[in-house]
Structure formats: C-alpha cells, structure tokens
Design a protein around this motif. Structure first.
Motif, PDB file in Angstrom:
ATOM      1  N   SER A  19       0.836  -1.213   0.000  1.00  0.00           N
ATOM      2  CA  SER A  19       0.000   0.000   0.000  1.00  0.00           C
ATOM      3  C   SER A  19       0.865   1.254   0.000  1.00  0.00           C
ATOM      4  O   SER A  19       0.416   2.318  -0.410  1.00  0.00           O
ATOM      5  CB  SER A  19      -0.961   0.016   1.197  1.00  0.00           C
ATOM      6  OG  SER A  19      -0.282   0.412   2.376  1.00  0.00           O
ATOM      7  N   GLN A  20       2.114   1.135   0.469  1.00  0.00           N
ATOM      8  CA  GLN A  20       3.035   2.275   0.495  1.00  0.00           C
ATOM      9  C   GLN A  20       3.665   2.481  -0.883  1.00  0.00           C
ATOM     10  O   GLN A  20       3.817   3.602  -1.336  1.00  0.00           O
ATOM     11  CB  GLN A  20       4.146   2.058   1.529  1.00  0.00           C
ATOM     12  CG  GLN A  20       3.667   1.721   2.934  1.00  0.00           C
ATOM     13  CD  GLN A  20       2.980   2.899   3.605  1.00  0.00           C
ATOM     14  OE1 GLN A  20       1.762   3.014   3.573  1.00  0.00           O
ATOM     15  NE2 GLN A  20       3.753   3.770   4.199  1.00  0.00           N
ATOM     16  N   ALA A  21       4.072   1.367  -1.495  1.00  0.00           N
ATOM     17  CA  ALA A  21       4.692   1.389  -2.824  1.00  0.00           C
ATOM     18  C   ALA A  21       4.748  -0.050  -3.315  1.00  0.00           C
ATOM     19  O   ALA A  21       4.789  -0.971  -2.500  1.00  0.00           O
ATOM     20  CB  ALA A  21       6.103   1.960  -2.730  1.00  0.00           C
ATOM     21  N   PRO A  22       4.736  -0.271  -4.651  1.00  0.00           N
ATOM     22  CA  PRO A  22       4.851  -1.644  -5.146  1.00  0.00           C
ATOM     23  C   PRO A  22       6.114  -2.321  -4.594  1.00  0.00           C
ATOM     24  O   PRO A  22       7.132  -1.646  -4.391  1.00  0.00           O
ATOM     25  CB  PRO A  22       4.930  -1.468  -6.667  1.00  0.00           C
ATOM     26  CG  PRO A  22       4.208  -0.187  -6.915  1.00  0.00           C
ATOM     27  CD  PRO A  22       4.564   0.693  -5.741  1.00  0.00           C
ATOM     28  N   VAL A  23       6.010  -3.612  -4.340  1.00  0.00           N
ATOM     29  CA  VAL A  23       7.114  -4.346  -3.704  1.00  0.00           C
ATOM     30  C   VAL A  23       7.511  -5.537  -4.576  1.00  0.00           C
ATOM     31  O   VAL A  23       6.748  -5.963  -5.439  1.00  0.00           O
ATOM     32  CB  VAL A  23       6.670  -4.860  -2.303  1.00  0.00           C
ATOM     33  CG1 VAL A  23       6.557  -3.708  -1.321  1.00  0.00           C
ATOM     34  CG2 VAL A  23       5.369  -5.648  -2.370  1.00  0.00           C
ATOM     35  N   TYR A  24       8.705  -6.071  -4.307  1.00  0.00           N
ATOM     36  CA  TYR A  24       9.133  -7.289  -5.004  1.00  0.00           C
ATOM     37  C   TYR A  24       9.655  -8.279  -3.976  1.00  0.00           C
ATOM     38  O   TYR A  24       9.914  -7.919  -2.816  1.00  0.00           O
ATOM     39  CB  TYR A  24      10.142  -6.991  -6.110  1.00  0.00           C
ATOM     40  CG  TYR A  24      11.417  -6.336  -5.653  1.00  0.00           C
ATOM     41  CD1 TYR A  24      11.497  -4.951  -5.530  1.00  0.00           C
ATOM     42  CD2 TYR A  24      12.544  -7.097  -5.350  1.00  0.00           C
ATOM     43  CE1 TYR A  24      12.671  -4.342  -5.111  1.00  0.00           C
ATOM     44  CE2 TYR A  24      13.718  -6.495  -4.934  1.00  0.00           C
ATOM     45  CZ  TYR A  24      13.776  -5.122  -4.808  1.00  0.00           C
ATOM     46  OH  TYR A  24      14.934  -4.523  -4.386  1.00  0.00           O
ATOM     47  N   GLY A  25       9.771  -9.528  -4.392  1.00  0.00           N
ATOM     48  CA  GLY A  25      10.027 -10.627  -3.466  1.00  0.00           C
ATOM     49  C   GLY A  25      11.224 -10.458  -2.553  1.00  0.00           C
ATOM     50  O   GLY A  25      11.088 -10.574  -1.329  1.00  0.00           O
ATOM     51  N   ALA A  26      12.403 -10.163  -3.139  1.00  0.00           N
ATOM     52  CA  ALA A  26      13.615 -10.093  -2.305  1.00  0.00           C
ATOM     53  C   ALA A  26      13.519  -8.969  -1.279  1.00  0.00           C
ATOM     54  O   ALA A  26      13.978  -9.100  -0.145  1.00  0.00           O
ATOM     55  CB  ALA A  26      14.845  -9.898  -3.191  1.00  0.00           C
ATOM     56  N   GLU A  27      12.878  -7.887  -1.705  1.00  0.00           N
ATOM     57  CA  GLU A  27      12.691  -6.747  -0.804  1.00  0.00           C
ATOM     58  C   GLU A  27      11.780  -7.148   0.364  1.00  0.00           C
ATOM     59  O   GLU A  27      12.038  -6.819   1.526  1.00  0.00           O
ATOM     60  CB  GLU A  27      12.034  -5.636  -1.643  1.00  0.00           C
ATOM     61  CG  GLU A  27      11.663  -4.400  -0.914  1.00  0.00           C
ATOM     62  CD  GLU A  27      10.818  -3.454  -1.789  1.00  0.00           C
ATOM     63  OE1 GLU A  27      10.213  -3.903  -2.788  1.00  0.00           O
ATOM     64  OE2 GLU A  27      10.773  -2.272  -1.449  1.00  0.00           O
ATOM     65  N   LEU A  28      10.726  -7.876   0.056  1.00  0.00           N
ATOM     66  CA  LEU A  28       9.815  -8.322   1.111  1.00  0.00           C
ATOM     67  C   LEU A  28      10.509  -9.292   2.058  1.00  0.00           C
ATOM     68  O   LEU A  28      10.293  -9.235   3.272  1.00  0.00           O
ATOM     69  CB  LEU A  28       8.581  -9.009   0.503  1.00  0.00           C
ATOM     70  CG  LEU A  28       7.522  -8.082  -0.068  1.00  0.00           C
ATOM     71  CD1 LEU A  28       6.451  -8.903  -0.783  1.00  0.00           C
ATOM     72  CD2 LEU A  28       6.900  -7.225   1.029  1.00  0.00           C
ATOM     73  N   THR A  29      11.327 -10.168   1.510  1.00  0.00           N
ATOM     74  CA  THR A  29      12.054 -11.122   2.360  1.00  0.00           C
ATOM     75  C   THR A  29      12.913 -10.369   3.372  1.00  0.00           C
ATOM     76  O   THR A  29      12.919 -10.696   4.553  1.00  0.00           O
ATOM     77  CB  THR A  29      12.941 -12.048   1.491  1.00  0.00           C
ATOM     78  OG1 THR A  29      12.100 -12.710   0.555  1.00  0.00           O
ATOM     79  CG2 THR A  29      13.666 -13.072   2.340  1.00  0.00           C
ATOM     80  N   ARG A  30      13.611  -9.320   2.886  1.00  0.00           N
ATOM     81  CA  ARG A  30      14.455  -8.512   3.792  1.00  0.00           C
ATOM     82  C   ARG A  30      13.616  -7.775   4.819  1.00  0.00           C
ATOM     83  O   ARG A  30      13.946  -7.721   5.998  1.00  0.00           O
ATOM     84  CB  ARG A  30      15.259  -7.473   2.985  1.00  0.00           C
ATOM     85  CG  ARG A  30      16.469  -8.039   2.287  1.00  0.00           C
ATOM     86  CD  ARG A  30      17.388  -6.928   1.800  1.00  0.00           C
ATOM     87  NE  ARG A  30      16.771  -6.054   0.816  1.00  0.00           N
ATOM     88  CZ  ARG A  30      16.785  -6.287  -0.500  1.00  0.00           C
ATOM     89  NH1 ARG A  30      17.394  -7.351  -0.975  1.00  0.00           N
ATOM     90  NH2 ARG A  30      16.203  -5.453  -1.337  1.00  0.00           N
ATOM     91  N   GLU A  31      12.525  -7.196   4.355  1.00  0.00           N
ATOM     92  CA  GLU A  31      11.671  -6.428   5.259  1.00  0.00           C
ATOM     93  C   GLU A  31      11.062  -7.327   6.333  1.00  0.00           C
ATOM     94  O   GLU A  31      11.023  -6.984   7.509  1.00  0.00           O
ATOM     95  CB  GLU A  31      10.585  -5.711   4.441  1.00  0.00           C
ATOM     96  CG  GLU A  31       9.507  -5.034   5.238  1.00  0.00           C
ATOM     97  CD  GLU A  31      10.002  -3.929   6.181  1.00  0.00           C
ATOM     98  OE1 GLU A  31      11.124  -3.424   5.992  1.00  0.00           O
ATOM     99  OE2 GLU A  31       9.252  -3.613   7.116  1.00  0.00           O
TER     100      GLU A  31
END
Ligand SMILES: [Zn+2]
Length: 103
Positions: A19-31
């Motif tokens: 909802s903040q900005a489009p995301v991608y898999g590796a970024e989500l894994t880190r987050e």
C-alpha cells in the motif's frame, strides 16, 4: 498453530508495504526478516500468489539491471481489505495488550 498466526501477520505486512509502494520478493524477504520473520521463498511466493488470486495484489514486470523484476502492487480491493484488517488489529491490540501484565 503459531505458523498460522504468523502467516496472517505476514499477509498483513505484505499488504501494508504494497500500500506504500509496489514491492518485489527479495525486498519483502528482507523487510519481513527485519520484523523477525525469516521466511523462505517457498513460503513467501505462495502467500503472494494467494493475495494475487484473491485480487488484493496485482503484478507487473519491470526491467531492472537487464532483468525483469516482478512487482506486486495493491489493488483497490487490497486497500479495502487492509482498512478492514486495521480495524480488527486495533480491536485485537486493545483487547489483548490492555492487560499485558496479567500473566
Ligand atoms: Zn514491515
């Protein structure tokens, strides 16, 4: 049972970040790791797929450094689901955290 809870939390984290900005898999894994959820791609991608199948996220590809990266963006229905989830989270927190010192 703990895993069921965490999967729900993870789904909400993903929706929130999308909802903040489009995301991608590796970024989500880190987050998610930053939040203490060490999840493998084998867990993350099925969650992303199910959010997409439910119409809460949509995907698109973008070329980054010569490779296509798959982004996940929140949909209108996803925003509605997040709004509903926020209400439920607030209610839950108000209830379960209020007497946190009562063991
Ligand atoms: Zn987060």
């Amino acid at each position: 049972m703990i895993k069921d809870f965490f999967l729900g939390f993870i789904r909400i984290h993903i929706l929130f970040h999308a909802s903040q900005a489009p995301v991608y898999g590796a970024e989500l894994t880190r987050e998610l790791a930053r939040h203490g959820y060490n999840i493998s791609p084998g867990t993350l991608y099925p969650v992303l797929h199910s959010l997409e199948e439910q119409g809460l996220l949509r995907t698109y590809g973008e070329v980054v450094e010569g490779k296509v990266r798959k982004y996940y963006a929140i949909t209108r229905r996803g925003r509605e689901a997040l709004t509903e989830a926020r209400k439920k989270i607030k209610e839950l927190v108000d209830e379960v955290m209020v007497n946190e010192n009562d063991k």
